[in-house]
Scaffold this motif. Structure first.
Motif, mmCIF file in Angstrom:
data_model
loop_
_atom_site.group_PDB
_atom_site.id
_atom_site.type_symbol
_atom_site.label_atom_id
_atom_site.label_comp_id
_atom_site.label_asym_id
_atom_site.label_seq_id
_atom_site.Cartn_x
_atom_site.Cartn_y
_atom_site.Cartn_z
ATOM 1 N N TRP A 44 0.166 -7.465 13.555
ATOM 2 C CA TRP A 44 0.911 -8.181 12.519
ATOM 3 C C TRP A 44 1.980 -9.073 13.141
ATOM 4 O O TRP A 44 2.142 -10.235 12.738
ATOM 5 C CB TRP A 44 1.560 -7.190 11.539
ATOM 6 C CG TRP A 44 2.187 -7.892 10.377
ATOM 7 C CD1 TRP A 44 1.602 -8.191 9.181
ATOM 8 C CD2 TRP A 44 3.511 -8.445 10.321
ATOM 9 N NE1 TRP A 44 2.477 -8.888 8.386
ATOM 10 C CE2 TRP A 44 3.653 -9.071 9.057
ATOM 11 C CE3 TRP A 44 4.581 -8.482 11.220
ATOM 12 C CZ2 TRP A 44 4.827 -9.705 8.665
ATOM 13 C CZ3 TRP A 44 5.764 -9.128 10.831
ATOM 14 C CH2 TRP A 44 5.875 -9.729 9.570
ATOM 15 N N LEU B 200 4.412 -8.231 4.107
ATOM 16 C CA LEU B 200 4.968 -6.977 4.606
ATOM 17 C C LEU B 200 6.452 -6.910 4.284
ATOM 18 O O LEU B 200 7.197 -7.855 4.554
ATOM 19 C CB LEU B 200 4.772 -6.888 6.122
ATOM 20 C CG LEU B 200 5.427 -5.687 6.820
ATOM 21 C CD1 LEU B 200 4.712 -4.390 6.463
ATOM 22 C CD2 LEU B 200 5.434 -5.886 8.339
ATOM 23 N N TYR C 293 4.639 -1.748 1.908
ATOM 24 C CA TYR C 293 5.687 -1.094 2.687
ATOM 25 C C TYR C 293 5.260 0.314 3.045
ATOM 26 O O TYR C 293 4.248 0.835 2.560
ATOM 27 C CB TYR C 293 7.021 -1.098 1.920
ATOM 28 C CG TYR C 293 7.133 -0.102 0.785
ATOM 29 C CD1 TYR C 293 7.667 1.171 0.993
ATOM 30 C CD2 TYR C 293 6.740 -0.442 -0.512
ATOM 31 C CE1 TYR C 293 7.784 2.077 -0.050
ATOM 32 C CE2 TYR C 293 6.857 0.455 -1.563
ATOM 33 C CZ TYR C 293 7.375 1.723 -1.332
ATOM 34 O OH TYR C 293 7.498 2.628 -2.357
ATOM 35 N N GLY D 98 7.914 0.144 8.246
ATOM 36 C CA GLY D 98 7.231 -1.107 8.547
ATOM 37 C C GLY D 98 6.176 -1.003 9.622
ATOM 38 O O GLY D 98 5.748 -2.028 10.165
ATOM 39 N N CYS E 120 1.274 -1.768 8.260
ATOM 40 C CA CYS E 120 0.475 -2.829 8.894
ATOM 41 C C CYS E 120 -1.028 -2.575 8.814
ATOM 42 O O CYS E 120 -1.785 -3.516 8.562
ATOM 43 C CB CYS E 120 0.941 -3.041 10.329
ATOM 44 S SG CYS E 120 2.633 -3.676 10.443
ATOM 45 N N SER F 163 10.993 -1.693 4.825
ATOM 46 C CA SER F 163 10.323 -0.638 4.077
ATOM 47 C C SER F 163 11.298 0.368 3.461
ATOM 48 O O SER F 163 12.454 0.045 3.192
ATOM 49 C CB SER F 163 9.275 0.045 4.959
ATOM 50 O OG SER F 163 8.173 -0.813 5.162
ATOM 51 N N VAL G 222 -2.003 -3.726 5.449
ATOM 52 C CA VAL G 222 -2.057 -5.187 5.369
ATOM 53 C C VAL G 222 -3.396 -5.677 5.913
ATOM 54 O O VAL G 222 -4.081 -6.504 5.299
ATOM 55 C CB VAL G 222 -0.888 -5.826 6.144
ATOM 56 C CG1 VAL G 222 -1.062 -7.342 6.210
ATOM 57 C CG2 VAL G 222 0.444 -5.487 5.489
#
Length: 296
Positions: free
Chosen positions: A105, A276, A252, A256, A260, A280, A263
């Protein structure tokens, strides 16, 4: 090309000069364990990046337990390891891909698309008796110019707004309902943590338990097969089938990192507008005024 590569794909390209393999192993609560494992053995040619020292900034009042590194600082670290703007990066870990996905990410956030995650991680590589070594490569420094993609990131103010819209829009937090039933293209918040942490029943890492009001719970490990590989695009599309693909999504987790892989999975499933929330949950609760929800 997919965001992940197989072990045999990497084996066939192990020594290609334009490629850099990055070992991202890291164990929460044992901050030196990842580097020690790397120094003991790793995939030939791999360099090491530490989650807390390289892929995060120092912890402050806000920003969560793993604040994003400053783009120029990370770019300088990458360049020192010989990673340039034209490098192909293959990242791996031994934690179901969560740390490798953080690097995936981050590199894309810096505008670098040629980055991939090794399916199954180090243990699966070693189990197939593929080569390992304790030799640490000498790298010629390169140049890495970051081209930051701010649209990939959501900050706490944007999350507050989405939370308020979601709650007022009538969605049922904690259940996988289509947000389009409540309002067309209403923004979606996804909590990537395990169900018990989302419910506020078993919080061992952060000072407050619960979740951001309005968030839906999609545990990040549910995007993977039993062997640690990511599910297919078709399987992931089915996994996220109750979400509106026209809606913007903010993902979240606790700090963090495990957000990912979610995501990645959402993008693999065909979602185009995924951001993102890097700070978080640990950032959210650092603001006393932010509301907390528990239970379903």
């Amino acid at each position: 090309m997919d965001a992940t590569v197989t072990r045999r794909w990497l084996l066939a390209r192990l020594y290609e000069p334009e490629q850099t393999i990055v070992d991202c192993r890291f164990t929460l609560g044992k901050p030196e364990a990842g580097r020690e494992s790397y120094e003991q053995e790793h995939i030939p040619g791999a360099v090491y990046l530490d989650l807390e020292h390289d892929l995060s900034s120092p912890v402050g009042e806000h920003g969560g337990r793993h604040p994003l590194p400053e783009p120029q600082v990370l770019a300088a670290r990458l360049a020192k390891l010989g990673i340039g703007n034209h490098s192909r990066i293959v990242a791996y870990d031994d934690e179901s891909g969560m740390n490798a996905a953080r690097l995936w990410w981050l590199l894309r956030y810096l505008g670098h698309e040629q980055v991939f995650i090794l399916e199954g991680g180090f243990s699966a590589w070693k189990a197939e008796k593929f080569p390992v070594t304790d030799h640490q490569p000498v790298r010629v420094p390169s140049t890495f110019e970051p081209k930051v993609q701010p649209q990939m990131l959501a900050d706490v103010d944007q999350v507050r707004q989405v939370s308020e819209q979601t709650v007022n829009g009538g969605t049922h937090a904690g259940t996988h309902v289509s947000v389009s039933d409540a309002a067309s293209a209403l923004p979606i918040l996804i909590d990537s943590r395990a169900n018990d942490r989302y419910h506020g029943k078993n919080e061992t890492l952060d000072k407050k338990a619960g979740h951001i009001p309005g968030a839906l719970n999609y545990f990040w490990k549910d995007t993977q097969n039993a062997d640690g590989s990511f599910k297919s695009a078709e399987q992931l599309a089915e996994h996220f089938a109750e979400l509106d693909k026209d809606a913007g999504i903010i993902v979240y987790c606790g700090s963090g990192v495990t957000a990912c892989p979610n995501v990645l999975a959402l993008e693999k499933a065909g979602f185009k507008n995924v951001r993102l929330y890097a700070g978080s949950w640990s950032d959210w609760i650092s603001y006393e005024e932010n509301p907390v929800a528990t239970g379903e």
